[in-house]
Design a protein around this motif. Structure first.
Motif, PDB file in Angstrom:
ATOM      1  N   SER A 173       0.843  -1.206   0.000  1.00 44.92           N
ATOM      2  CA  SER A 173       0.000   0.000   0.000  1.00 44.92           C
ATOM      3  C   SER A 173       0.872   1.248   0.000  1.00 44.92           C
ATOM      4  O   SER A 173       1.922   1.273   0.654  1.00 44.92           O
ATOM      5  CB  SER A 173      -0.878   0.002   1.262  1.00 44.92           C
ATOM      6  N   LEU A 179      -3.685   1.694  -2.752  1.00 44.09           N
ATOM      7  CA  LEU A 179      -3.721   0.674  -1.706  1.00 44.09           C
ATOM      8  C   LEU A 179      -3.390  -0.673  -2.345  1.00 44.09           C
ATOM      9  O   LEU A 179      -3.629  -0.868  -3.539  1.00 44.09           O
ATOM     10  CB  LEU A 179      -5.108   0.622  -1.061  1.00 44.09           C
ATOM     11  N   GLU A 180      -2.853  -1.584  -1.555  1.00 43.04           N
ATOM     12  CA  GLU A 180      -2.446  -2.867  -2.149  1.00 43.04           C
ATOM     13  C   GLU A 180      -3.674  -3.731  -2.455  1.00 43.04           C
ATOM     14  O   GLU A 180      -4.729  -3.609  -1.823  1.00 43.04           O
ATOM     15  CB  GLU A 180      -1.493  -3.611  -1.212  1.00 43.04           C
ATOM     16  N   ALA A 215      -6.392  -3.026  -6.843  1.00 42.72           N
ATOM     17  CA  ALA A 215      -5.786  -1.938  -6.050  1.00 42.72           C
ATOM     18  C   ALA A 215      -6.512  -0.629  -6.341  1.00 42.72           C
ATOM     19  O   ALA A 215      -6.850   0.136  -5.425  1.00 42.72           O
ATOM     20  CB  ALA A 215      -4.300  -1.824  -6.380  1.00 42.72           C
ATOM     21  N   THR A 219      -8.810   1.518  -3.724  1.00 44.80           N
ATOM     22  CA  THR A 219      -8.421   2.897  -3.416  1.00 44.80           C
ATOM     23  C   THR A 219      -9.595   3.838  -3.676  1.00 44.80           C
ATOM     24  O   THR A 219      -9.886   4.713  -2.859  1.00 44.80           O
ATOM     25  CB  THR A 219      -7.191   3.313  -4.255  1.00 44.80           C
TER      26      THR A 219
END
Ligand SMILES: COC(=O)c1ccnc(N)c1
Length: 242
Positions: A173, A179-180, A215, A219
């Motif tokens: 992240s 974000l991961e 991801a 996010t």
């Protein structure tokens, strides 16, 4: 990297002997020293605080002990450390700042307690070294010690040789403004829930695309503020058409 920490609760930092940070210290990657602020008091009660000018609740940390402590740990004439003061009134601590701090040769942390440290301490220090007041988020703690533990962990894991698998820094992240993606491991089916088939396809291009899409979706859902900050080139042309 050399790190000095000044606190009235030096025992707070015992956890730093554990795990990866403990290994970083043992290998010499991280030279950490924790100092008791009361070392620099001279009265029988070893007083570190007093009532605030202007009135109001609580106590303020006195300037004298801090002044002596900072002079002892950042002697005039030497290469000055970067002074970090965790405070709710600070600039946000981010992964970008963690990377910046990981490149510093010497960090000096001042742990405030009570209503904080007399502001003149920071103003005087700023005439001799870079001073960064830093906040972990919009909430208040009893003192800066917990924040120093967080900052030190975020910074130490970025130091060369500390993380066994350096690759793990690439897609975590905040590494690229997102974000991961969700992660999975064996078994392929657990309580009736199956790992996304693309992850077991062996098609690395498709897997990379899936992870980026996930991801991005995460996010957008959880941190729209991060999307707004993304440079346009980060968004795949196909996304831009959307
Ligand atoms: C005393 O320090 C704090 O309360 C603190 C430090 C860093 N970040 C915060 N959000 C609070």
């Amino acid at each position: 990297m050399r790190v000095d920490v000044v606190s009235i609760f030096p025992e707070y930092f015992a956890p730093l002997d554990l795990s990866l940070i403990g290994r970083a210290r043992a290998s010499g990657t991280l030279q950490l020293a924790v100092h008791d602020l009361r070392t620099w008091t001279h009265d029988v009660h070893r007083t570190v605080d007093d009532t605030p000018y202007g009135g109001g609740p609580g106590m303020v940390m006195r300037p004298e002990p801090w002044g002596e402590a900072l002079e002892a740990l950042a002697p005039p004439g030497g290469n000055p450390p970067r002074l970090l003061v965790p405070t709710p009134a600070g600039a946000p601590f981010t992964q970008a700042l963690a990377h910046e701090l990981a490149a510093e040769p010497h960090l000096l942390f001042a742990c405030g307690r009570y209503e904080g440290i007399d502001q003149r301490v920071l103003e005087h220090a700023a005439s001799r070294m870079p001073v960064t007041e830093v906040s972990l988020g919009d909430y208040v703690l009893f003192g800066g010690e917990v924040a120093v533990l967080v900052i030190l962990e975020a910074v130490t894991r970025l130091l060369p040789g500390v993380l066994g698998n350096v690759g793990s820094l690439d897609d975590e992240s905040h590494a690229h403004g997102l974000l991961e993606a969700p992660m999975y491991t064996k078994p392929a089916v657990w309580r009736g829930q199956e790992v996304p088939t693309v992850l077991r396809s062996g098609d690395h291009g498709k897997i990379a695309r899936w992870r980026r899409d996930e991801a991005l979706a995460r996010t957008v859902a959880r941190r729209p503020d991060m999307i707004a900050a993304l440079p346009p080139e980060c968004l795949d042309p196909r996304d831009r058409a959307a």
